[in-house]
Structure formats: C-alpha cells, structure tokens
Design a protein around this motif. Structure first.
Motif, PDB file in Angstrom:
ATOM      1  N   GLU A 782      29.792  16.139 -13.450  1.00  0.00           N
ATOM      2  CA  GLU A 782      28.783  16.962 -14.126  1.00  0.00           C
ATOM      3  C   GLU A 782      27.714  16.112 -14.802  1.00  0.00           C
ATOM      4  N   SER A 783      28.064  14.881 -15.180  1.00  0.00           N
ATOM      5  CA  SER A 783      27.134  14.024 -15.923  1.00  0.00           C
ATOM      6  C   SER A 783      26.191  13.231 -15.027  1.00  0.00           C
ATOM      7  N   LEU A 784      26.386  13.287 -13.733  1.00  0.00           N
ATOM      8  CA  LEU A 784      25.564  12.478 -12.825  1.00  0.00           C
ATOM      9  C   LEU A 784      24.152  13.038 -12.718  1.00  0.00           C
ATOM     10  N   SER A 785      23.270  12.252 -12.162  1.00  0.00           N
ATOM     11  CA  SER A 785      21.852  12.601 -12.047  1.00  0.00           C
ATOM     12  C   SER A 785      21.664  13.940 -11.335  1.00  0.00           C
ATOM     13  N   GLU A 786      20.619  14.665 -11.710  1.00  0.00           N
ATOM     14  CA  GLU A 786      20.348  15.956 -11.092  1.00  0.00           C
ATOM     15  C   GLU A 786      19.883  15.790  -9.656  1.00  0.00           C
ATOM     16  N   ASP A 787      19.150  14.741  -9.399  1.00  0.00           N
ATOM     17  CA  ASP A 787      18.650  14.476  -8.040  1.00  0.00           C
ATOM     18  C   ASP A 787      19.398  13.283  -7.451  1.00  0.00           C
ATOM     19  N   THR A 788      19.450  13.244  -6.135  1.00  0.00           N
ATOM     20  CA  THR A 788      20.101  12.101  -5.478  1.00  0.00           C
ATOM     21  C   THR A 788      19.200  10.874  -5.534  1.00  0.00           C
ATOM     22  N   VAL A 789      19.847   9.730  -5.503  1.00  0.00           N
ATOM     23  CA  VAL A 789      19.160   8.441  -5.487  1.00  0.00           C
ATOM     24  C   VAL A 789      19.401   7.796  -4.132  1.00  0.00           C
ATOM     25  N   GLU A 790      18.362   7.242  -3.512  1.00  0.00           N
ATOM     26  CA  GLU A 790      18.520   6.592  -2.217  1.00  0.00           C
ATOM     27  C   GLU A 790      18.767   5.091  -2.412  1.00  0.00           C
ATOM     28  N   PHE A 791      19.947   4.650  -2.006  1.00  0.00           N
ATOM     29  CA  PHE A 791      20.320   3.241  -2.113  1.00  0.00           C
ATOM     30  C   PHE A 791      20.156   2.575  -0.754  1.00  0.00           C
ATOM     31  N   SER A 792      19.638   1.348  -0.748  1.00  0.00           N
ATOM     32  CA  SER A 792      19.512   0.557   0.485  1.00  0.00           C
ATOM     33  C   SER A 792      19.970  -0.858   0.209  1.00  0.00           C
ATOM     34  N   GLN A 793      20.693  -1.436   1.164  1.00  0.00           N
ATOM     35  CA  GLN A 793      21.176  -2.804   1.006  1.00  0.00           C
ATOM     36  C   GLN A 793      21.671  -3.304   2.361  1.00  0.00           C
ATOM     37  N   THR A 794      21.395  -4.567   2.651  1.00  0.00           N
ATOM     38  CA  THR A 794      21.932  -5.160   3.879  1.00  0.00           C
ATOM     39  C   THR A 794      23.383  -5.578   3.631  1.00  0.00           C
ATOM     40  N   ASP A 795      24.220  -5.331   4.610  1.00  0.00           N
ATOM     41  CA  ASP A 795      25.625  -5.692   4.452  1.00  0.00           C
ATOM     42  C   ASP A 795      25.846  -7.159   4.797  1.00  0.00           C
ATOM     43  N   GLU A 796      27.121  -7.591   4.840  1.00  0.00           N
ATOM     44  CA  GLU A 796      27.418  -9.009   5.073  1.00  0.00           C
ATOM     45  C   GLU A 796      27.006  -9.482   6.460  1.00  0.00           C
ATOM     46  N   ASN A 797      26.719  -8.532   7.379  1.00  0.00           N
ATOM     47  CA  ASN A 797      26.284  -8.890   8.722  1.00  0.00           C
ATOM     48  C   ASN A 797      24.781  -8.752   8.903  1.00  0.00           C
ATOM     49  N   GLY A 798      24.078  -8.487   7.806  1.00  0.00           N
ATOM     50  CA  GLY A 798      22.627  -8.376   7.880  1.00  0.00           C
ATOM     51  C   GLY A 798      22.127  -7.019   8.321  1.00  0.00           C
ATOM     52  N   MET A 799      23.030  -6.023   8.435  1.00  0.00           N
ATOM     53  CA  MET A 799      22.615  -4.679   8.854  1.00  0.00           C
ATOM     54  C   MET A 799      22.219  -3.852   7.637  1.00  0.00           C
ATOM     55  N   LEU A 800      21.072  -3.199   7.706  1.00  0.00           N
ATOM     56  CA  LEU A 800      20.586  -2.397   6.585  1.00  0.00           C
ATOM     57  C   LEU A 800      21.394  -1.101   6.504  1.00  0.00           C
ATOM     58  N   ARG A 801      21.957  -0.832   5.329  1.00  0.00           N
ATOM     59  CA  ARG A 801      22.755   0.367   5.106  1.00  0.00           C
ATOM     60  C   ARG A 801      22.060   1.217   4.039  1.00  0.00           C
ATOM     61  N   THR A 802      21.828   2.505   4.341  1.00  0.00           N
ATOM     62  CA  THR A 802      21.124   3.406   3.427  1.00  0.00           C
ATOM     63  C   THR A 802      21.904   4.707   3.282  1.00  0.00           C
ATOM     64  N   PHE A 803      21.981   5.226   2.084  1.00  0.00           N
ATOM     65  CA  PHE A 803      22.591   6.534   1.840  1.00  0.00           C
ATOM     66  C   PHE A 803      22.062   7.089   0.526  1.00  0.00           C
ATOM     67  N   ARG A 804      22.268   8.380   0.333  1.00  0.00           N
ATOM     68  CA  ARG A 804      21.847   9.032  -0.905  1.00  0.00           C
ATOM     69  C   ARG A 804      23.089   9.424  -1.691  1.00  0.00           C
ATOM     70  N   ALA A 805      22.970   9.382  -3.026  1.00  0.00           N
ATOM     71  CA  ALA A 805      24.105   9.724  -3.886  1.00  0.00           C
ATOM     72  C   ALA A 805      23.605  10.182  -5.243  1.00  0.00           C
ATOM     73  N   PHE A 806      24.377  11.071  -5.876  1.00  0.00           N
ATOM     74  CA  PHE A 806      24.176  11.324  -7.295  1.00  0.00           C
ATOM     75  C   PHE A 806      24.744  10.128  -8.042  1.00  0.00           C
ATOM     76  N   ALA A 807      24.094   9.726  -9.131  1.00  0.00           N
ATOM     77  CA  ALA A 807      24.481   8.485  -9.803  1.00  0.00           C
ATOM     78  C   ALA A 807      24.451   8.640 -11.319  1.00  0.00           C
ATOM     79  N   GLY A 808      25.266   7.804 -11.981  1.00  0.00           N
ATOM     80  CA  GLY A 808      25.270   7.776 -13.444  1.00  0.00           C
ATOM     81  C   GLY A 808      26.136   6.628 -13.924  1.00  0.00           C
ATOM     82  N   LEU A 809      25.987   6.242 -15.189  1.00  0.00           N
ATOM     83  CA  LEU A 809      26.746   5.140 -15.762  1.00  0.00           C
ATOM     84  C   LEU A 809      27.849   5.667 -16.674  1.00  0.00           C
ATOM     85  N   LEU A 810      29.003   4.965 -16.664  1.00  0.00           N
ATOM     86  CA  LEU A 810      30.134   5.339 -17.502  1.00  0.00           C
ATOM     87  C   LEU A 810      30.667   4.088 -18.181  1.00  0.00           C
ATOM     88  N   PRO A 811      30.720   4.048 -19.511  1.00  0.00           N
ATOM     89  CA  PRO A 811      31.251   2.867 -20.202  1.00  0.00           C
ATOM     90  C   PRO A 811      32.723   2.640 -19.850  1.00  0.00           C
TER      91      PRO A 811
END
Length: 985
Positions: A782-811
């Motif tokens: 319930e505490s995560l962002s209202e909109d999805t965030v698009e994350f992008s990052q190349t993996d250990e083989n150099g392939m670009l990986r992209t996905f969307r997710a709701f996100a938030g920080l938790l101590p």
C-alpha cells in the motif's frame, strides 16, 4: 642442424638426464657442479656444459626433441609440487619458477629462454573440500618405492600426453592419495572421499594414477567397483591391465598365446605397458590380478590362497614396512552386483585376522549409481539397498580400507546422510577435477552467458550454431531430421577419410579407428528394434553413392560442414569444395555398411560380449542404437553425430546420457548434436537442449561454490564435505539434482549472500499461513508509489533489461520484524534471515531496502489487492513439489536490483541510478496464484489473501561482506531427528 650439432645435443641430453634424475630426491640444486660430475662419470668431458651452450641447444632443438621434453617434464613437476621443502612459494606461479631458477643457478638469459619455451602452467588445479588431516606423504617416504606411478606416467607420455597434462594428473592424484590413511600406521583409519570429474573426461586416468600411487605407498588390496554392467567392468579391467598391471603381471610366466588378450589388437601391437621383466625380479613388487577381462570375481577354487598376502616377517603385522613393501598387490575389478559382491565378502571372511592388517583401497566408479543407500532412513526397520549393503560389509570387514568414489554427477553422493557410519558419505574429502584440455563438454554445445546477441552469432563465435541442430517433433515429417543426421554421419566419415589422406598433422589426423553415430530415443528394447528398422530403411534408401544421394550431401556440405569446418578446423584439412570430398564418400559408405550391417543395437551385455560393440577388439564405423546401456559409463569411441530425443526426470540421469561429451582430437569441428526441442509430455513442455543448459549452470555453479569455499580461513577449511549439500542448485523446476530418495543431509545456519540474487521458494500451503504472510506484506504494498517506475540496467552479459514496478523505500528496522513474522515450510529462509539480521543489527551494513512490485507489460493477470483495492500484477507459478516452487522471478527483473545493491556497474540509466546506495538492499514482491486458484481470481478480479502466495526475492548490499570472507555457517542434522530436512536450494 648439422651432424656435429646432433652429436653434441645427444651428449648434452645424456648429462642433463643424469643430473635431473639425481635431483628427484633433493629438488633443484646448482647445475654447474652436478653437470661436471655426471659428464665425467659418463665420459662426456669434452661436451660444452656452459649455460650458453644449453641455451643454444634448447633454442635450436626441434619442438619434440628429448632434451626439451626432459626439461619440460621436470620444470612442470617442480611448478606443480605442493609442500616443497625447498621453496615456500605457491605452486604454478612465477615466484615458484623464479625459486627453481635461483636454486639451479641459471642466469637471466637462460631463464628467459627456458620461460619462453616452457612457460609456467598457471592452471588452477583441483578444488579440494576436506577435513583437516595428518600429512604423511613426504618426498622421503616415496624415495625408492615408486614403481607403478612412474611407469604409468611414462606410458601416458609415450601416448602423446604433454608434460603439463601428466603433471596435472600427478597433482590431482596426489591430492587424493595424501588424504587416504597412512598404510603403515599402527592405528587403522577409514578415509572416505569423492572425486568429481566431467562426463567422459578421463576419470579413469585419474583413478589409475591414484591406484598406482597408492600401491607404491603400500596399499596391497585394490578393489575397483567397475559399474553395474559386464561391458563397463570389462572396459575398466582392460584399461588397468593395459596401463597399470602390464604384460609381465598379466602373463606371469604363461605364454603369449595363453594370455586373455591374445586376440587383442593393442596387445599384439605392443601397446600394453612393459616393465622389462617381472617387477618382483627387478626390485619392486608384482600385481596379482584376481579378475580378468572376461571373468568377474569368482569364488577362489584353491581356498583363499590368492587373497592371503605373504609376510616376510611373520611376527610383525602386514602393515609394518618390513612386510608391506616386499609383498605383492592384489587387484580386482568387480561388477556392482549383489551376487558377485556376496562371493567376495564370503571369501574375505575366510582370511580371518589378516583382514585387520591389509591396507585396502576401494575405488567406486560411477559411485552415484547403485552404491548409494536409497532406503528411506525415516523408516526404522528399513534395510539397506543391496549394493550399498555389500559395500558396507566390505568396509566393516576391513578396518584399513579406504573408499574413494568417482562420478561426474555427485549430487546423490553428497546427499547421503553423513551420520550414517555404514554408508559411503565422503566425510573426509571432495575433490573437483579440472576440466581437461581438449575436452568437449557441455560448454562446447551451449552459448553459456554469451554476450553476443543471437542475431549476430555465427559458426565461428557460437558453440550452438556450430555443433547443435534442433529436432522439433511438430516440424519433423518423414523422419527428415533423422535422415539429415544419417547424411551428416556419412559426410563426416568422408571428412575423416579425407584427413587420413591429408598427410602429417595438423592437416591430417592419423588413422581414425572408430567413427560412430549414436541414436538414443528410448530405454525400451521394442523401440530400439523399430528405430533400427527405420535407420536401415533410411540407409538403403539414401543412395549415398548415386546422384540423388550426392545432391543431398552436397547441399548439407555447403550449408553446414564446409562453413563450420572453415571456422573451426584448427589446422586440419578441409576440402575446398564438395567435388574434392566426393571421391571419399564411397569409401565412407563401405566402412559403415560394407558388411550390409550399418546398425548395432546395444541394449544388453551380449552386444559387447559377442564383439559387435566392443571398441577394444575392433575398429567400429557404425550407427549405435540403444538406451540405458549407452547412458552411463560406456564409452562410445569416435562419436561424431548424436541424435538424442530421450528425456529424464533428474539432472544426474540426464547428464550421464550425454555420451557426446569427450575428447575429439582431429574432428571437433565435425561433431554434431541433433537434440529434441519443446516436446509436450502432457504435464510440461520439455526442451532437452534447455535441460542440458540448465544442468550446465547447476554443475558449474556447484563447482564454483566448491572453489569458493575451498579457500582456507585462518588456516582451516570454511566447509567440510558434510556441509556441501546445500551448495547444490537447481535451475529448472522439474529437473531435480538427483533422485529424491538420495537427497538427505545437513542444514545451513547462515548464508552470507552480499550482492547476490536470492529467491526463497519454500512457501506454506495452508490458508492460515498464506493469509498471515499476505497481510504482513499488504501495508508495504500500500505504501509503494502510485505510478510505476521504469527501471533499466544491463545484466552481467551486457544485455539491457527493462521492466516497470511500483517502488518505495523501507527502513531496515521496519523490515526485520516483518521478515521474522513470515511463515515458511521448513527452514529454507532461516539462514538468509540470520544474514539479514547480522548486517542490520551487528554491522549496520544495511540501512534501508528498495521494495519493488514488478508489473507485467501487458494488461493480463492483474487483480485488485488489499483494503484499498489497488490493482497489481499477479504471477502464475506452480510448485515443483511440496512445498517448493521453481524460479519465481523473471530474468529481466534481476539486473536493476543488483545494480541498486551495488553488484553491477552503472549503465547510466538515471532512474535506476537514483536509487543506488551503498547500504541499500532490494526486495522484489511477487503475488503468486497457483494453477488451481486461477479461476477464482479471473472470475472476481480480486486476490484472496488465503489463496495468494506472497513470494519475494532479495539482494543484500554488495558492500555487506565479512572481513574474513567467511560465507556460510552450518549445523549438521542428525538422521535420528524426525525433522531432518531434505536440502534443495
């Protein structure tokens, strides 16, 4: 090179040979005085013994000259030697070589020449997981007693093994022998170990070396458990007779014609080891064979005399060096069969008290087959399985017996209950052998973690494109793929004959004694008959010597053979066109089917007993059809084309079916694997090629874990063999490491996984537990962002990986109580929770956690969730077996969390980089709906907490490493405890 140069080189060889022989006991010593002494004693005073002359000789000598070989052999042996009392340097390092040069007194110019011609072999060596042991193998203890090991090493060199390969084998075999008990010790001890090799990779060479060193050290009874089939036992017997026992021990004053190898081609071509006389007459000791190639162990006709080992000093025990080093060794190769082993046990019991004095070595080939006790340990009256029971009897009868198992699929062995003192758990050591040079293993058929995009892969840069051909049942009409495989078999046969006529290596490849194709679709003999008939039809309808056949072969040559060989022939001859190869097709056809029998069905021992599939007795150019008899231990020589369609339920079984692995000198570029892809079994889609790739990942991860944990901490091992089983991984949900009835062992207390993707899978099934877990996570969701965030990052083989997710920080202080309250099935998550607590409470290395709820790209599989009715993606996953799921996350979800936790370098994606922090971990949440609950979710569009599995994965901060690099803590599980778990990480 002039005649004068040749003569001086020969004199130099004689002197250097004598000098280096004199250093066998002492290690490297100053060369100059030793050269002068030996030159005089050999009458070579006029020979120029300066370092300049030596450098010139080495530089001008042919690559195969004995002087260069002599120094290559000696320097490699010094490079590899561990525990050398003449140097504190590490083996296989520049520092070790420099220490050798210093002791020899070589100047800078000589060192440079030697290191250029004979570079240091910086190979990693075998990986050893071991209990602490008392060293007993010293240079002094071996002086004057080595006979069979030097003979064996010399034979390997004569067969073309490089000095580096022989030294590697020496080192690996020594790692085993030094962990056996001292055969001369008064107090008996039974060491039990496991040696892990690769399928068809030369494990026999290793245990032959171990036997040679062990009998030289004083072991006087060697029992080799040579598989469950007559043909496997016979193969092992012949190999040991040929390379270890030798002609004199085989004949023992009998005539050549009376030998059990009288009709063997290698025997008649003098390829069996020669000692130059009976070893006992040359100051050594004999090997008395108690089995032969044709005959397994039988009750001894004349009492027990053949097993009773003679004692020189009757008042002293046999293990006294005065007796031990003057007595003959007994060798037997025994089939793993209850009746045969029962006869052996019965005979051994007749020896009586002498059994307490005999140092015994038991080698168990394919030790995960039949040897492991698969009886359910939780049943109080369960009897041991037959073969395991007999092995247990052998160990109890002989208190000085050492057990060493050999396998390429170790999981069954490491899952043995370590507290079962009568079983074969490798409590003392597990040794993982290096991958041999020139070996074609699973990596040669898969593009494991290749950073080359699929569309850019070629025959040159892709293993799969070069060697693998898909067989898809839905597309394969009229046996088209099987016909192509047979055509490939004929073409590669012609290529081998072409290379036989091409002259000296590397263009030619000598004579190819064997050329085979393996067709493996079923374990049923009725299926074998049907398949053999199909192959015969394809063969006789193939028209291989006519225009129709040539047209087909030309097309396959131009599209497949020619381009692959052009990229991968490694110097061996490749015809410029099909026309250049065509004259050899008729000869290939004749070699394969000239006797009107191109097919051999191998589904019983009778096939080898009558010689049809006996590679030792004759050259074989045939198509082999079979099942189980071809899937473990049996070496299919000359295997070039494989057509494989049979599935299996666990990694060990499937891996052992990989007969296409092995050494393919002179024809690696011709090897082809036709393998089944995406076949429906009614329960799942089975992709055999994918399955083998998963096995490769499981196997390599296991070996890497062993290597990682083999590093000593504070002079002590991080793990012992009893703590190895939880290191076994599983990449495919349906492909278990080994049979479930072989999976018992220990429990982890803590797993330190800084910067690694961890995915627990042992979730509960009860509605109450599921509801509690879901309600625990709902406030976080319930505490995560209202909109999805698009994350992008190349993996250990150099392939670009992209996905969307709701996100938030938790101590971290809010996360810990949440994790502690979760319900689990079993103790799978407990070791990870212990780690998270330590980096939060003890070391403050985890300040907060990025919580992600990955979302599907499309609109499907979405439902409202929690009191706010928030819409989230749900994931369709099934348990592989209660209570475990397979993989839950998707590959594209992993790269960005690994980057946020500091485990991957930046690819400059500003969104992902915004979340990166040194003391931040990541948790990814996955609401899972199992297949039997799909209907309710799809009907109402609401996730029911009582039917939802709140699964998650996590990555701890990569910086959360322990200063001592210790990665795991274990506790052992006593098999008497009811809650003893099955470990399956």
């Amino acid at each position: 090179m002039t005649t004068e140069d040749t003569t001086s080189l020969s004199d130099l060889l004689d002197v250097h040979d004598a000098v280096l022989a004199g250093m066998q006991k002492t290690g490297p010593q100053p060369m100059a005085p030793a050269l002068g002494f030996y030159a005089g004693s050999l009458g070579r005073e006029a020979t120029d013994l300066s370092q300049l002359a030596f450098r010139q000789a080495l530089t001008n000598a042919p690559a195969d000259h004995p002087l260069l070989w002599l120094w290559r052999k000696q320097l490699t042996e010094w490079d590899f030697r561990t525990g050398a009392d003449w140097s504190a340097t590490e083996p296989r390092t520049d520092e070790r070589r420099a220490a050798v040069h210093e002791k020899l007194g070589f100047d800078a110019a000589t060192r440079e020449v030697i290191d250029t011609l004979i570079p240091v072999q910086k190979l990693s060596g075998s990986v050893v997981i071991s209990r602490e042991f008392t060293p007993w193998r010293t240079l002094q203890s071996q002086q004057g007693r080595d006979w069979y090991w030097p003979k064996y090493a010399g034979l390997l060199a004569s067969k073309g093994w490089s000095a580096e390969a022989v030294a590697k084998l020496d080192n690996a075999a020594e790692r085993v022998v030094e962990r056996l008990a001292d055969p001369t010790a008064e107090r008996p001890y039974q060491s039990r170990g496991l040696v892990v090799g690769y399928v068809q990779s030369g494990k026999t060479a290793n245990f032959t070396g171990v036997i040679a060193k062990a009998i030289d050290a004083g072991y006087r009874l060697v029992i080799v458990l040579g598989g469950t089939l007559n043909l496997l036992r016979a193969q092992t017997q012949r190999r040991l007779d040929m390379e270890l026992a030798g002609r004199e021990n085989i004949l023992r004053s009998a005539s050549e014609v009376d030998s059990d190898y009288a009709t063997d081609a290698d025997w008649n071509q003098d390829k069996f080891l020669r000692h130059g006389g009976l070893p006992s007459q040359l100051g050594a000791f004999d090997i008395i064979r108690l089995t032969t190639r044709e005959n397994d162990y039988k009750p001894l006709a004349q009492g027990i005399g053949a097993l009773e080992i003679e004692k020189r000093e009757q008042t002293s025990p046999l293990y006294d060096p005065l007796n031990l080093h003057h007595s003959a060794a007994r060798l037997m190769v025994v089939k793993k069969n209850k009746t045969v082993l029962g006869k052996l046990v019965k005979d051994l019991k007749k020896i009586g008290s002498l059994l307490n004095e005999i140092p015994v070595l038991i080698i168990d080939d394919e030790s995960d087959e039949a040897s492991v006790n698969t009886a359910n340990p939780n049943k109080p009256d369960a009897e041991r399985t037959a073969i395991n029971g007999k092995i247990s009897e052998l160990l109890k009868l002989m208190p000085r017996s050492q057990y060493v198992g050999y396998t390429a699929t170790p999981f069954a062995n490491v899952f043995v209950d370590p507290s079962d003192t009568e079983d074969i758990f490798p409590r003392d050591f597990i040794i993982s052998l290096d991958r041999p040079i020139g070996y074609m293993g699973i990596q040669e058929f898969h593009d494991i973690d290749s950073d080359i995009p699929p569309e850019d892969r070629t025959f040159a840069n892709s293993q799969a494109r070069a060697h693998v051909r898909d067989v898809r049942a839905s597309e394969d009409e009229d046996d088209a793929s099987l016909r192509e495989a047979v055509d490939m078999f004929v073409l590669t046969a012609a290529m081998k004959i072409y290379r036989e006529f091409a002259g000296a290596e590397p263009l030619g490849a000598g004579h190819f004694r064997h050329h085979t194709m393996l067709v493996h679709e079923s374990r049923l003999t009725a299926d074998h008959r049907e398949l053999a008939n199909c192959l015969l039809r394809l063969w006789y309808d193939g028209g291989f010597t006519g225009p129709d056949g040539h047209q087909r072969l030309r097309k396959l040559f131009d599209a497949d053979v020619a381009p692959v060989s052009a990229a991968r022939a490694e110097g061996f001859a490749v015809p410029a066109s099909f026309e250049e190869l065509a004259p050899h097709i008729g000869a290939a056809w004749m070699r394969i089917g000239g006797n009107e029998s191109p097919i051999i069905v191998v589904n019983g021992d009778k096939d080898i007993e009558r010689g049809e599939a006996d590679f030792d007795q004759r050259g074989i150019w045939k198509i082999l059809v079979g099942g189980q008899k071809l899937s473990r231990g049996y070496t299919v020589e000359g295997l070039t084309v494989t057509y494989y369609r049979r599935s299996a339920g666990n990694s060990s079984t499937l891996m052992q079916m990989g007969r296409w692995f092995g050494f393919r000198k002179g024809y690696q570029d011709l090897v082809r694997l036709y393998i089944g892809r995406e076949e429906s079994t009614g329960k799942r889609e089975v992709d055999l090629y994918e399955a083998f790739e998963a096995i490769c990942r499981d196997e390599e991860l296991f070996r890497e874990e062993l290597r990682q944990y083999s590093v000593m901490v504070d002079g002590k091992p991080q793990v012992t063999p009893a703590q190895v089983p939880p290191l076994v991984s599983q990449h495919l949900p349906w492909l278990k490491p080994t049979s479930p009835n072989k999976m018992y062992n220990a429990r982890l207390v803590e797993v330190r996984s800084a910067g690694r993707w961890i995915e627990p899978t042992a979730y509960p099934k009860t509605a109450t537990a599921l509801r509690q877990n879901t309600q625990t996570w709902i406030p976080v969701l319930e505490s995560l962002s209202e909109d999805t965030v698009e994350f992008s990052q190349t993996d250990e083989n150099g392939m670009l990986r992209t996905f969307r997710a709701f996100a938030g920080l938790l101590p971290s202080e809010e996360l810990l109580p949440l994790l502690r309250s979760l319900k689990w099935k079993g103790e799978q998550f407990a070791p990870h929770l212990a780690f998270i607590e330590s980096i939060v409470k003890e070391t403050a290395q985890a300040e907060d956690w990025l919580i992600l709820a990955p979302q599907h790209a499309g609109p499907g599989k979405r439902a409202s969730f929690g009191p706010s009715g928030r819409t989230l993606s749900w994931f369709d996953r099934a348990r592989r077996r209660d209570p475990l799921f397979g993989a839950i996350s998707e590959p594209k979800h992993r790269a960005a969390p690994l980057r946020v936790a500091g485990a991957l370098p930046s690819c400059e994606d500003p969104v992902t980089e915004r979340f990166v922090s040194e003391r931040r971990g990541v948790i990814s949440l996955y609401p899972v709906v199992e297949p039997d609950q799909h209907a309710s979710v799809q009907a109402g569009g609401v996730l029911d907490p009582s039917n939802t599995v709140m699964a998650f994965s996590f990555v701890a901060p990569a910086a959360a490493e322990r200063p001592d690099h210790r990665l795991v803590r274990f506790t052992t599980v006593d098999s008497s405890r009811e809650e003893a778990p099955i470990i399956s990480c």
